[in-house]
Design an enzyme around this catalytic site. Structure first.
Site, PDB file in Angstrom:
ATOM      1  N   SER A  39       0.856  -1.191   0.000  1.00 36.32           N
ATOM      2  CA  SER A  39       0.000   0.000   0.000  1.00 36.32           C
ATOM      3  C   SER A  39       0.886   1.234   0.000  1.00 36.32           C
ATOM      4  O   SER A  39       1.937   1.239   0.649  1.00 36.32           O
ATOM      5  CB  SER A  39      -0.860   0.052   1.260  1.00 36.32           C
ATOM      6  OG  SER A  39      -1.701  -1.049   1.306  1.00 36.32           O
TER       7      SER A  39
ATOM      8  N   CYS B 216      -7.728  -3.357   7.124  1.00 38.17           N
ATOM      9  CA  CYS B 216      -6.471  -3.621   6.429  1.00 38.17           C
ATOM     10  C   CYS B 216      -5.472  -4.353   7.334  1.00 38.17           C
ATOM     11  O   CYS B 216      -5.223  -3.931   8.458  1.00 38.17           O
ATOM     12  CB  CYS B 216      -5.868  -2.299   5.956  1.00 38.17           C
ATOM     13  SG  CYS B 216      -4.521  -2.552   4.803  1.00 38.17           S
TER      14      CYS B 216
HETATM   15  P1  NAP Z   1       1.850  -8.612  12.833  1.00 40.18           P
HETATM   16  O1  NAP Z   1       2.925  -7.735  13.372  1.00 40.18           O
HETATM   17  O2  NAP Z   1       2.142 -10.070  12.628  1.00 40.18           O
HETATM   18  O3  NAP Z   1       0.534  -8.528  13.709  1.00 40.18           O
HETATM   19  C1  NAP Z   1      -0.019  -7.293  14.068  1.00 40.18           C
HETATM   20  C2  NAP Z   1      -0.945  -7.501  15.230  1.00 40.18           C
HETATM   21  O4  NAP Z   1      -2.074  -8.289  14.841  1.00 40.18           O
HETATM   22  C3  NAP Z   1      -0.273  -8.239  16.388  1.00 40.18           C
HETATM   23  O5  NAP Z   1      -0.641  -7.596  17.559  1.00 40.18           O
HETATM   24  C4  NAP Z   1      -0.873  -9.619  16.298  1.00 40.18           C
HETATM   25  O6  NAP Z   1      -0.909 -10.260  17.560  1.00 40.18           O
HETATM   26  C5  NAP Z   1      -2.277  -9.282  15.851  1.00 40.18           C
HETATM   27  N1  NAP Z   1      -3.045 -10.432  15.341  1.00 40.18           N
HETATM   28  C6  NAP Z   1      -2.590 -11.659  15.004  1.00 40.18           C
HETATM   29  N2  NAP Z   1      -3.632 -12.438  14.647  1.00 40.18           N
HETATM   30  C7  NAP Z   1      -4.748 -11.688  14.788  1.00 40.18           C
HETATM   31  C8  NAP Z   1      -6.145 -11.945  14.584  1.00 40.18           C
HETATM   32  N3  NAP Z   1      -6.584 -13.132  14.179  1.00 40.18           N
HETATM   33  N4  NAP Z   1      -7.009 -10.943  14.818  1.00 40.18           N
HETATM   34  C9  NAP Z   1      -6.577  -9.729  15.229  1.00 40.18           C
HETATM   35  N5  NAP Z   1      -5.284  -9.429  15.459  1.00 40.18           N
HETATM   36  C10 NAP Z   1      -4.372 -10.397  15.220  1.00 40.18           C
HETATM   37  O7  NAP Z   1       1.324  -7.979  11.479  1.00 40.18           O
HETATM   38  P2  NAP Z   1       2.185  -7.678  10.179  1.00 40.18           P
HETATM   39  O8  NAP Z   1       3.250  -8.708  10.018  1.00 40.18           O
HETATM   40  O9  NAP Z   1       2.544  -6.248  10.154  1.00 40.18           O
HETATM   41  O10 NAP Z   1       1.138  -8.015   9.075  1.00 40.18           O
HETATM   42  C11 NAP Z   1       0.233  -7.136   8.594  1.00 40.18           C
HETATM   43  C12 NAP Z   1      -0.501  -7.695   7.405  1.00 40.18           C
HETATM   44  O11 NAP Z   1      -0.897  -6.557   6.675  1.00 40.18           O
HETATM   45  C13 NAP Z   1       0.311  -8.587   6.473  1.00 40.18           C
HETATM   46  O12 NAP Z   1      -0.488  -9.676   6.107  1.00 40.18           O
HETATM   47  C14 NAP Z   1       0.526  -7.690   5.270  1.00 40.18           C
HETATM   48  O13 NAP Z   1       0.584  -8.429   4.057  1.00 40.18           O
HETATM   49  C15 NAP Z   1      -0.731  -6.842   5.311  1.00 40.18           C
HETATM   50  N6  NAP Z   1      -0.675  -5.560   4.617  1.00 40.18           N
HETATM   51  C16 NAP Z   1       0.474  -4.873   4.486  1.00 40.18           C
HETATM   52  C17 NAP Z   1       0.479  -3.689   3.789  1.00 40.18           C
HETATM   53  C18 NAP Z   1       1.738  -2.918   3.516  1.00 40.18           C
HETATM   54  O14 NAP Z   1       1.675  -1.962   2.748  1.00 40.18           O
HETATM   55  N7  NAP Z   1       2.871  -3.270   4.066  1.00 40.18           N
HETATM   56  C19 NAP Z   1      -0.713  -3.180   3.282  1.00 40.18           C
HETATM   57  C20 NAP Z   1      -1.878  -3.906   3.465  1.00 40.18           C
HETATM   58  C21 NAP Z   1      -1.866  -5.079   4.163  1.00 40.18           C
HETATM   59  P3  NAP Z   1       0.043 -11.472  18.010  1.00 40.18           P
HETATM   60  O15 NAP Z   1       1.112 -11.645  16.968  1.00 40.18           O
HETATM   61  O16 NAP Z   1       0.602 -11.034  19.323  1.00 40.18           O
HETATM   62  O17 NAP Z   1      -0.851 -12.647  18.119  1.00 40.18           O
END
Ligand code: NAP
Length: 311
Positions: A94, A269
């Site tokens: 994004s 998102c």
């Molecule tokens: P993350 O750090 O792995 O997780 C963020 C938070 O979400 C943590 O607190 C995690 O908790 C929690 N979480 C885990 N499972 C959940 C559930 N079932 N319901 C609600 N919260 C939950 O996240 P990330 O690695 O940044 O990932 C973000 C996602 O956004 C990715 O899939 C990415 O592809 C997507 N995304 C990214 C962009 C971009 O531009 N970079 C844009 C759009 C979407 P715990 O780990 O403590 O369980």
């Protein structure tokens, strides 16, 4: 009038949303002829002791003819080849900047990238994710193959009296940084209410809402804007532990009032897993009023009022 379980909801409670228009003048780059963007800067967004490394990467797109708007994404093609000898596929990110870019020149696009590793199930060895490690290792001056901009749906409503309900976890905050900067920096105001619910592991990883970078937090003084954080891995007894859907549930009455008033748009998102928890909050509220949530949601999606980008 659309039918619900035991009652009808009037047309005024569901409305077609007209979204911002994508500039017709924009050029859109395809994988077979990407634009070579240049890295202007790459900075860490997370604080020193956080569990993850997330970088804010500003790319120079001057001379590309690209004119993106908030909520769109770009694809990045990692350098090198797959094991098959074919080039890597593009990964979508994004755009985290508003249309004029972080320097106001309209010639940059910002992306927000977390360095990702997976674990080999049999050996337990950490395997670096191809695209995220490629991007996080870039230096200013490096060039990157970029495609897009893409996306015609995850866009802001034209009508600034619309209530916005923004729900993100982790790097899913990226498009909301673009929304908030467009609204308060470029446009100057939003008449509807804006409620941001954001789930992260701990306060240091609250991207754009932490001591290192407060690009979103600084607008919390705006009358129409409020942001709420849910922290999933706090060890401090004073802080409450929970997911984004728990924070949403704490504010369910205000959010439900917005939904029932009809002039709203929801944006979700982040992780695929969050969708179920968010949905449960709304379906519980609907059931309490004997409303058929799946039917309502279908109508909201059709109207452009319910927008999801989860992976
Ligand atoms: P993350 O750090 O792995 O997780 C963020 C938070 O979400 C943590 O607190 C995690 O908790 C929690 N979480 C885990 N499972 C959940 C559930 N079932 N319901 C609600 N919260 C939950 O996240 P990330 O690695 O940044 O990932 C973000 C996602 O956004 C990715 O899939 C990415 O592809 C997507 N995304 C990214 C962009 C971009 O531009 N970079 C844009 C759009 C979407 P715990 O780990 O403590 O369980």
């Amino acid at each position: 009038m659309i039918g619900f379980k035991n009652r009808k909801i009037s047309a005024s409670q569901t409305m077609q949303i007209k979204k911002y228009s994508i500039p017709e003048s924009t050029l859109v780059y395809k994988p077979n002829s990407p634009f070579m963007a240049r890295v202007i800067s790459t900075t860490e967004l997370t604080e020193a002791d956080s569990c993850d490394e997330v970088r804010n990467i500003i790319l120079d797109v001057s001379g590309s003819g690209i004119h993106y708007i908030e909520g769109q994404s770009v694809g990045i093609i990692p350098r090198g080849e797959r094991e098959t000898g074919k080039p890597h596929k593009a990964r979508l990110y994004s755009i985290a900047s508003a249309r004029t870019g972080d320097d106001g020149s309209s010639t940059t696009a910002t992306i927000c990238v977390k360095r990702v590793f997976s674990k080999d199930k049999s050996t337990g060895v950490r395997i670096p994710g191809v695209a995220s490690n490629y991007l996080c290792d870039l230096n200013p001056g490096d060039s990157v193959a970029l495609i897009g901009p893409n996306g015609r749906r995850f866009l802001l409503p034209d009508d600034d009296s619309t209530d916005l309900i923004l729900i993100a976890v982790g790097t899913g905050i990226a498009p909301f940084r673009a929304f908030i900067r467009h609204i308060f920096l470029e446009k100057g105001f939003w008449n509807g209410r804006i409620r941001l619910f954001y789930g992260i592991k701990n306060a240091m990883e609250a991207l754009f809402l932490n001591n290192k970078n407060d690009d979103i937090g600084q607008y919390m003084t705006q009358e129409t804007f409020e942001a709420f954080r849910a922290l999933s891995r706090v060890h401090n007894e004073d802080e409450e532990k929970g997911y984004v859907q728990h924070k949403l549930a704490e504010h369910k009455q205000e959010v439900w009032d917005m939904i029932c008033a009809g002039n709203f748009a929801v944006y979700i998102c982040g992780l695929k897993g969050m969708e179920k928890g968010v949905d449960e909050v709304f379906s519980t509220l609907a059931e309490q009023q004997e409303l058929d949530w799946p039917a309502m949601k279908t109508e909201f999606i059709k109207n452009g009022q319910w927008n999801t980008e989860v992976y």
